[in-house]
Design an enzyme around this catalytic site. Structure first.
Site, PDB file in Angstrom:
ATOM      1  N   ALA A 124      25.638 -94.799 -82.629  1.00 37.37           N
ATOM      2  CA  ALA A 124      26.914 -95.387 -83.042  1.00 37.37           C
ATOM      3  C   ALA A 124      26.791 -96.887 -83.342  1.00 37.37           C
ATOM      4  O   ALA A 124      27.790 -97.535 -83.620  1.00 37.37           O
ATOM      5  CB  ALA A 124      27.949 -95.166 -81.947  1.00 37.37           C
ATOM      6  N   ASN A 180      26.254 -95.178 -74.224  1.00 34.51           N
ATOM      7  CA  ASN A 180      24.810 -94.926 -74.375  1.00 34.51           C
ATOM      8  C   ASN A 180      24.211 -95.918 -75.363  1.00 34.51           C
ATOM      9  O   ASN A 180      23.015 -96.231 -75.303  1.00 34.51           O
ATOM     10  CB  ASN A 180      24.570 -93.491 -74.825  1.00 34.51           C
ATOM     11  CG  ASN A 180      24.786 -92.520 -73.684  1.00 34.51           C
ATOM     12  OD1 ASN A 180      23.980 -92.465 -72.751  1.00 34.51           O
ATOM     13  ND2 ASN A 180      25.893 -91.805 -73.709  1.00 34.51           N
ATOM     14  N   HIS A 208      31.944-101.612 -81.727  1.00 39.13           N
ATOM     15  CA  HIS A 208      30.829-102.197 -80.977  1.00 39.13           C
ATOM     16  C   HIS A 208      30.440-103.509 -81.645  1.00 39.13           C
ATOM     17  O   HIS A 208      30.199-103.548 -82.857  1.00 39.13           O
ATOM     18  CB  HIS A 208      29.613-101.265 -80.984  1.00 39.13           C
ATOM     19  CG  HIS A 208      29.893 -99.913 -80.419  1.00 39.13           C
ATOM     20  ND1 HIS A 208      30.141 -99.694 -79.090  1.00 39.13           N
ATOM     21  CD2 HIS A 208      29.974 -98.702 -81.015  1.00 39.13           C
ATOM     22  CE1 HIS A 208      30.352 -98.403 -78.885  1.00 39.13           C
ATOM     23  NE2 HIS A 208      30.262 -97.773 -80.045  1.00 39.13           N
TER      24      HIS A 208
HETATM   25  N1  NDP Z   1      23.381 -92.974 -78.461  1.00 39.44           N
HETATM   26  C1  NDP Z   1      24.556 -93.003 -79.092  1.00 39.44           C
HETATM   27  O1  NDP Z   1      24.786 -93.808 -79.983  1.00 39.44           O
HETATM   28  C2  NDP Z   1      25.607 -92.018 -78.739  1.00 39.44           C
HETATM   29  C3  NDP Z   1      25.413 -91.100 -77.731  1.00 39.44           C
HETATM   30  N2  NDP Z   1      26.373 -90.184 -77.454  1.00 39.44           N
HETATM   31  C4  NDP Z   1      26.095 -89.250 -76.365  1.00 39.44           C
HETATM   32  O2  NDP Z   1      25.583 -88.039 -76.907  1.00 39.44           O
HETATM   33  C5  NDP Z   1      25.894 -86.949 -76.043  1.00 39.44           C
HETATM   34  C6  NDP Z   1      26.534 -85.819 -76.850  1.00 39.44           C
HETATM   35  O3  NDP Z   1      27.734 -86.275 -77.433  1.00 39.44           O
HETATM   36  P1  NDP Z   1      28.822 -85.236 -78.002  1.00 39.44           P
HETATM   37  O4  NDP Z   1      28.180 -84.230 -78.876  1.00 39.44           O
HETATM   38  O5  NDP Z   1      29.941 -86.034 -78.508  1.00 39.44           O
HETATM   39  O6  NDP Z   1      29.266 -84.532 -76.631  1.00 39.44           O
HETATM   40  P2  NDP Z   1      30.164 -83.221 -76.423  1.00 39.44           P
HETATM   41  O7  NDP Z   1      30.844 -83.400 -75.115  1.00 39.44           O
HETATM   42  O8  NDP Z   1      30.992 -82.952 -77.621  1.00 39.44           O
HETATM   43  O9  NDP Z   1      29.061 -82.063 -76.306  1.00 39.44           O
HETATM   44  C7  NDP Z   1      28.095 -82.056 -75.296  1.00 39.44           C
HETATM   45  C8  NDP Z   1      27.900 -80.617 -74.819  1.00 39.44           C
HETATM   46  O10 NDP Z   1      26.753 -80.578 -73.973  1.00 39.44           O
HETATM   47  C9  NDP Z   1      27.076 -79.885 -72.780  1.00 39.44           C
HETATM   48  N3  NDP Z   1      26.246 -80.352 -71.666  1.00 39.44           N
HETATM   49  C10 NDP Z   1      26.429 -81.424 -70.859  1.00 39.44           C
HETATM   50  N4  NDP Z   1      25.455 -81.504 -69.945  1.00 39.44           N
HETATM   51  C11 NDP Z   1      24.621 -80.460 -70.175  1.00 39.44           C
HETATM   52  C12 NDP Z   1      23.439 -79.983 -69.535  1.00 39.44           C
HETATM   53  N5  NDP Z   1      22.954 -80.603 -68.469  1.00 39.44           N
HETATM   54  N6  NDP Z   1      22.842 -78.884 -70.033  1.00 39.44           N
HETATM   55  C13 NDP Z   1      23.350 -78.234 -71.105  1.00 39.44           C
HETATM   56  N7  NDP Z   1      24.489 -78.616 -71.732  1.00 39.44           N
HETATM   57  C14 NDP Z   1      25.111 -79.721 -71.274  1.00 39.44           C
HETATM   58  C15 NDP Z   1      28.549 -80.213 -72.564  1.00 39.44           C
HETATM   59  O11 NDP Z   1      29.138 -79.282 -71.684  1.00 39.44           O
HETATM   60  P3  NDP Z   1      30.423 -79.760 -70.803  1.00 39.44           P
HETATM   61  O12 NDP Z   1      31.459 -80.173 -71.786  1.00 39.44           O
HETATM   62  O13 NDP Z   1      30.749 -78.562 -70.006  1.00 39.44           O
HETATM   63  O14 NDP Z   1      29.945 -80.925 -69.972  1.00 39.44           O
HETATM   64  C16 NDP Z   1      29.088 -80.104 -73.978  1.00 39.44           C
HETATM   65  O15 NDP Z   1      29.382 -78.772 -74.346  1.00 39.44           O
HETATM   66  C17 NDP Z   1      26.809 -87.538 -74.954  1.00 39.44           C
HETATM   67  O16 NDP Z   1      26.076 -87.866 -73.797  1.00 39.44           O
HETATM   68  C18 NDP Z   1      27.333 -88.810 -75.614  1.00 39.44           C
HETATM   69  O17 NDP Z   1      27.749 -89.779 -74.680  1.00 39.44           O
HETATM   70  C19 NDP Z   1      27.516 -90.109 -78.176  1.00 39.44           C
HETATM   71  C20 NDP Z   1      27.759 -91.004 -79.167  1.00 39.44           C
HETATM   72  C21 NDP Z   1      26.865 -92.072 -79.480  1.00 39.44           C
HETATM   73  O1  OAA Z   2      30.016 -93.116 -80.114  1.00 37.87           O
HETATM   74  C1  OAA Z   2      30.161 -94.241 -79.603  1.00 37.87           C
HETATM   75  O2  OAA Z   2      30.958 -95.105 -80.055  1.00 37.87           O
HETATM   76  C2  OAA Z   2      29.335 -94.660 -78.436  1.00 37.87           C
HETATM   77  C3  OAA Z   2      29.180 -93.639 -77.419  1.00 37.87           C
HETATM   78  O3  OAA Z   2      29.991 -92.757 -77.240  1.00 37.87           O
HETATM   79  C4  OAA Z   2      27.993 -93.747 -76.577  1.00 37.87           C
HETATM   80  O4  OAA Z   2      27.189 -94.664 -76.800  1.00 37.87           O
HETATM   81  O5  OAA Z   2      27.823 -92.899 -75.669  1.00 37.87           O
END
Ligand code: NDP
Ligand code: OAA
Length: 259
Positions: A124, A180, A208
């Protein structure tokens, strides 16, 4: 064609599957895995040859070249090392888990020994290529200010409120689904970012602001992201950035711009 397996069947995974179907990512999806396997069923309709894995061993049995973690920091702690030990490349979205020095060192050592790549997308944010480059000039100051609508942060406030000020490692522990990006930024810079998290009811975009000060350059990067329609905590750019990374990794050759 590369084989791809996905951990997490939520917002980011859904966009990735669509990009595979559109041919943007040249790959075949071999497996899905999620805490709630029913979430994988919807994605499996778009990739009918993929298996729904009940655990990491079943996922690895489908012999992917690359695993994408788009689930949670807990998933990184549970599965990242196993994936690398299996000689499989890994993309990590929940980068906050990698601020655990012990896990990062183990992953790095295993990955180097096995010639495996672990990728952390810019996600992001923007400009991590420049942040990485500025390491060589010495970074004096590294700041991230994240401002999100209250519902993205799971709070209700009537006016802007600073929820957190402090180091990135604590920020990702307290807000595991919102910053993250603070970990990705810190890893790119080779030093821990100072982070401020603000809930602001006047804004609609996940915003951000990154400030980097070094001898070579001063960067001020402001990214105003539309939240994902599937998950307001996550910005749409995070999925697009991952798709772009996967497009580059899976492409057989050609001109690519930017590092
Ligand atoms: N680096 C970056 O720039 C960014 C990182 N992210 C991160 O990316 C990840 C995914 O985001 P997003 O797709 O929006 O998330 P979502 O919540 O839409 O989808 C994540 C899915 O993974 C499942 N899950 C969680 N933990 C586990 C596990 N241990 N084993 C298997 N499945 C699991 C969740 O289940 P349940 O809902 O039951 O927990 C959910 O169904 C998040 O951690 C988010 O914070 C997001 C945006 C930006
Ligand atoms: O998508 C974003 O703006 C940032 C985010 O959720 C993350 O870093 O986990």
């Amino acid at each position: 064609m590369k084989k791809l397996a996905l951990i997490g069947c939520g917002a980011i995974a859904s966009e990735i599957v669509e990009a595979v179907n559109q041919g943007v990512i040249e790959a075949e999806i071999t497996a899905f895995m999620d805490l709630a396997p029913e979430k994988c069923l919807r994605l499996q309709q778009l990739a009918p040859r993929a298996r729904i894995a009940r655990n990491i061993e079943e996922l690895l049995e489908t012999r992917p070249d690359l695993v994408v973690e788009a689930a949670s920091q807990e998933a990184v702690r549970q599965y990242a090392l196993r994936v690398v030990e299996a000689g499989v490349d890994l993309v990590v979205l929940s980068a906050g888990a990698l601020l655990d020095k012990e896990l990062l060192e183990k992953l790095n050592r295993e990955a180097e020994q096995r010639g495996v790549h672990v990728y952390v997308p810019t996600g992001a944010l923007a400009g991590l290529d420049a942040v990485r480059a500025l390491r060589r000039a010495g970074i004096r100051r590294l700041l991230l200010r994240t401002v999100k609508p209250p519902k993205s942060l799971g709070v209700e406030v009537n006016e802007p409120r600073v929820l957190y000020r402090g180091p990135a490692s604590e920020a990702v522990r307290l807000y595991p689904f919102n910053v993250n990006v603070a970990a990705a930024l810190s890893l790119a810079a080779g030093m821990e970012a100072e982070v401020e998290i603000v809930a602001d009811p006047r804004i609609e975009r996940n915003t951000h602001i990154v400030i980097v000060e070094s001898k070579a350059s001063r960067l001020e990067i402001r990214v105003e992201n539309v939240p994902s329609p599937r998950n307001p905590r996550t910005s749409l750019l995070a999925a697009l950035s991952t798709i772009e990374l996967l497009r580059r990794i899976t492409r057989s050759g050609g001109v690519e711009v930017g590092s």
